[in-house]
Design a protein around this motif. Structure first.
Motif, short mmCIF file in Angstrom:
data_model
loop_
_atom_site.label_atom_id
_atom_site.label_comp_id
_atom_site.label_asym_id
_atom_site.label_seq_id
_atom_site.Cartn_x
_atom_site.Cartn_y
_atom_site.Cartn_z
N ALA A 28 45.09 9.14 -2.78
CA ALA A 28 46.52 8.94 -3.03
C ALA A 28 47.34 9.01 -1.76
O ALA A 28 48.49 8.52 -1.73
N GLY A 29 46.79 9.62 -0.70
CA GLY A 29 47.55 9.74 0.55
C GLY A 29 48.88 10.44 0.31
O GLY A 29 48.94 11.52 -0.29
N GLY A 30 49.96 9.81 0.77
CA GLY A 30 51.28 10.40 0.62
C GLY A 30 52.07 9.85 -0.55
O GLY A 30 53.31 9.96 -0.57
N THR A 31 51.38 9.27 -1.54
CA THR A 31 52.10 8.60 -2.63
C THR A 31 52.46 9.55 -3.78
O THR A 31 53.18 9.14 -4.69
N LYS A 32 51.94 10.79 -3.76
CA LYS A 32 52.21 11.69 -4.88
C LYS A 32 52.61 13.08 -4.38
O LYS A 32 52.12 13.55 -3.35
N HIS A 33 53.46 13.75 -5.13
CA HIS A 33 53.90 15.12 -4.87
C HIS A 33 52.75 16.06 -5.25
O HIS A 33 51.87 15.72 -6.05
N HIS A 34 52.77 17.28 -4.69
CA HIS A 34 51.67 18.21 -4.96
C HIS A 34 51.53 18.51 -6.45
O HIS A 34 50.41 18.73 -6.94
N ARG A 35 52.63 18.49 -7.21
CA ARG A 35 52.51 18.75 -8.65
C ARG A 35 51.68 17.66 -9.34
O ARG A 35 50.82 17.95 -10.18
N GLU A 36 51.94 16.39 -8.98
CA GLU A 36 51.18 15.28 -9.56
C GLU A 36 49.71 15.34 -9.19
O GLU A 36 48.82 15.08 -10.02
#
Length: 633
Positions: A585-593
């Protein structure tokens, strides 16, 4: 604010000839060079053949032309692209152009950085590195308008444009960019900040690097550079550890005025930037770039500090007893236990250990890691002038990462190899997201590296032939975890106090030493005796210089991975696939996701205590092992 590849002074280096003699000069004992085997040096030809390569010059010329063309085509005109109903596609085309330029400029910057990292003392490389920084800063100044102007577009208009699939592809990057909107300045000020970075922060970063590379430490008549001198703190003989520590203390004290000036200057530089941008807390800009809430970091810090007595204080008291000492001197903190195997771990064995551990978890993970060995993506030998420590530089998605090590055959070096290859695998998997969305926030960037370490540690522990060796391996792992969690949170506490006090005026060398000693005493506990000369040891920590407040990301990653690994040990089939998908996912998702598929949430109050209990459990296990060792004897 520009993407990471445009930040002057934060790029990583290239190579000289390795020989056992060169290693002996660097501080290894006679014969250790041969025991290590043939250590690889990276091949930077996948980026460019040489600093004078026609391809490099052509890329810079094309980037200069394309940046000017993009400025001419889009500057002051983005709002007009939204007219007529085709705004989404028009904006997507503009972002694709911006992304392509990021990739080209990032490739050139990465090459200069890697070339320089391999020998920071070579005047030709120093000049090339500096010239490339200036050239890229000048070219990227033409692009500075783009993210700033995007952020000035109306929220509703942007949301409508994101409904177009081609522009919607960039939603994660757009949403992250718009989080920075409250802190961006008007265009001319942003351009001034950007261009002045070369002669400001970037120049001070470079001064620190080159000063550290040129320092020499007299250890029993041997003149050593920093890396092998630090390595002697792991020596089995107390005399060698003491002499290395005294040599470090002397040279740091001799140079403390310079390091104090660098620290004060960079802290003031950050204060000016924070004040103009409107950041309230000294670490808020780091939290923003990490895409993590201040409350989450505060909870992590509080949990770790509360756990000091149960973790570091308790462990170091145990270690003092094992070494037959009332208290550990500061140079004994990372001393090997008597049970620790003394043999040098050759490069081939290190490679096989890490790849087997990776392969048992996921053949795909081992296949990616194997390419680093097979394709010349690793630079392993200790050399004069080479950058200290270790890193995995992601370069750009159109190329591949490169790993730098200073491999000397210690068990910790094997763990460092596993750590950096974890970064490398993560960077390869995330590359498919493209130059704008592949970069991962630091808090999540440490996930794969620490997980790779844990896999390798478990493999080594399973292979240990005796209770004595299992105890030594587990103790080394606990020490690494304390260095990753306790030590880094102490570093963070040091930085917070330094930056807070710098807002009121310059700090003297003595005051910096006082703050350093206070946080070290608090974190390490009463079982470690901190001699007065230890007060200058803050001066060699590169993270304080290159990336303020980076350090808590290590603790974040370690505690996160402890919780993640606990889920893995109880998980059904499919965990590895979910894990690799998270990395991709790289930088496409927040840590919660990213953590949701594993049933984890870093914003939950008990999350950090879960991870810390893993370390506490290892210390409990060590006490049990200690009894087994006594029984075995």
């Amino acid at each position: 604010m520009l993407p990471p590849c445009f930040a002057p002074g934060l790029f990583p280096h290239f190579s000289a000839t390795f020989s056992p003699k060169a290693l002996e000069k660097a501080g290894a004992k006679p014969g250790e060079g041969a025991a290590l085997g043939d250590l690889p040096e990276w091949n930077l030809g996948d980026l460019y053949d040489a600093p004078e390569a026609p391809a490099l010059k052509a890329d810079l010329e094309k980037a200069r032309h394309d940046a000017e063309a993009m400025h001419e085509r889009y500057a002051g005109k983005l709002e007009g692209l939204l007219d007529g109903g085709a705004g989404g596609e028009a904006l997507a085309e503009a972002v694709r152009s911006f992304e392509a330029l990021n990739d080209v400029l990032g490739r050139v910057a990465s090459y200069a950085s890697l070339l320089y990292a391999a020998d920071t003392t070579d005047p030709r490389r120093q000049k090339f590195y500096g010239d490339i920084q200036e050239t890229i800063t000048a070219i990227s100044s033409q692009l500075l308008f783009f993210p700033l102007e995007l952020n000035r577009l109306d929220d509703a208009a942007i949301e409508t444009a994101l409904a177009t699939p081609s522009f919607g592809h960039y939603r994660p990057w757009i949403e992250d960019l718009r989080k920075e909107k409250p802190y961006q300045l008007e265009d001319k000020l942003e351009q001034l900040f950007h261009e002045k970075a070369v002669t400001g922060r970037g120049a001070w970063d470079r001064l620190f690097n080159e000063t550290m590379a040129n320092l020499r430490f007299d250890v029993d008549g041997q003149e050593l550079s920093l890396e092998p001198t630090l390595n002697l703190l792991l020596d089995p003989k107390e005399k060698n550890r003491k002499h290395a520590a005294k040599a470090l203390a002397k040279v740091f004290k001799d140079n403390v005025r310079l390091f104090t000036l660098i620290t004060n200057t960079l802290a003031k530089d950050k204060e000016i930037s924070d004040r103009w941008r409107g950041f309230e807390d000294v670490a808020d800009s780091r939290h923003l770039s990490n895409r993590v809430e201040r409350e989450v970091v505060d909870a992590l810090v509080a949990a770790v500090r509360d756990a000091y007595p149960k973790l570091s204080h308790r462990y170091y008291a145990m270690k003092a007893k094992w070494l037959g000492m009332e208290k550990l001197k500061y140079w004994d903190r990372n001393a090997p236990l008597p049970e620790e195997p003394k043999q040098i771990i050759g490069w081939d064995d290190a490679r096989d250990t890490v790849l087997t551990a990776y392969g048992d978890f996921s053949p795909r993970m081992a296949e990616i890691a194997g390419r680093f060995f097979d394709d010349g993506w690793i630079d392993a030998p200790v050399r004069e002038g080479k950058q200290q420590g270790a890193f995995s530089h992601p370069t750009v998605p159109s190329a591949h990462p490169y790993v730098l090590l200073n491999y000397q055959g210690k068990p910790r070096d094997v763990m460092t190899l596993a750590h950096e290859l974890g970064h490398g695998v993560h960077q390869v998997l995330a590359g498919k997201q493209g130059a704008l969305m592949a970069p991962t926030p630091l808090t999540l960037a440490e996930t794969a590296s620490v997980f790779g370490e844990m896999l390798t540690f478990r493999k080594l522990l399973d292979q240990a032939p005796s209770a004595r060796e299992r105890k030594a391996l587990l103790a080394a792992k606990v020490e690494d975890m304390l260095n990753t969690v306790v030590r880094q949170i102490a570093f963070y506490s040091f930085e917070r106090q330094v930056h807070a006090e710098r807002r009121e005026g310059e700090l003297t060398s003595e005051r910096l030493g006082e703050i350093w000693m206070d946080v070290q005493r608090e974190s390490l506990g009463p079982a470690i005796e901190l001699k007065p000369e230890y007060e200058t040891f803050w001066s060699y920590i590169p993270h304080f210089i290159h990336a303020p407040f980076y350090v808590y990301a290590y603790a974040f990653g370690d505690c996160l991975v402890n919780s993640l690994y606990a889920v893995y040990e109880k998980a059904d089939a499919g965990f590895a696939e979910r894990y690799l998908e998270m990395l991709s996912a790289g930088g496409t998702k927040h840590h919660r996701e990213l953590l949701k598929p594993f049933g984890l949430d870093a914003s939950e109050p008990h999350f950090w205590s879960m991870g810390l209990k893993v370390i506490e459990g290892f210390i409990d296990e060590l006490e049990e092992m200690d009894r087994a060792v006594v029984a075995e004897a």
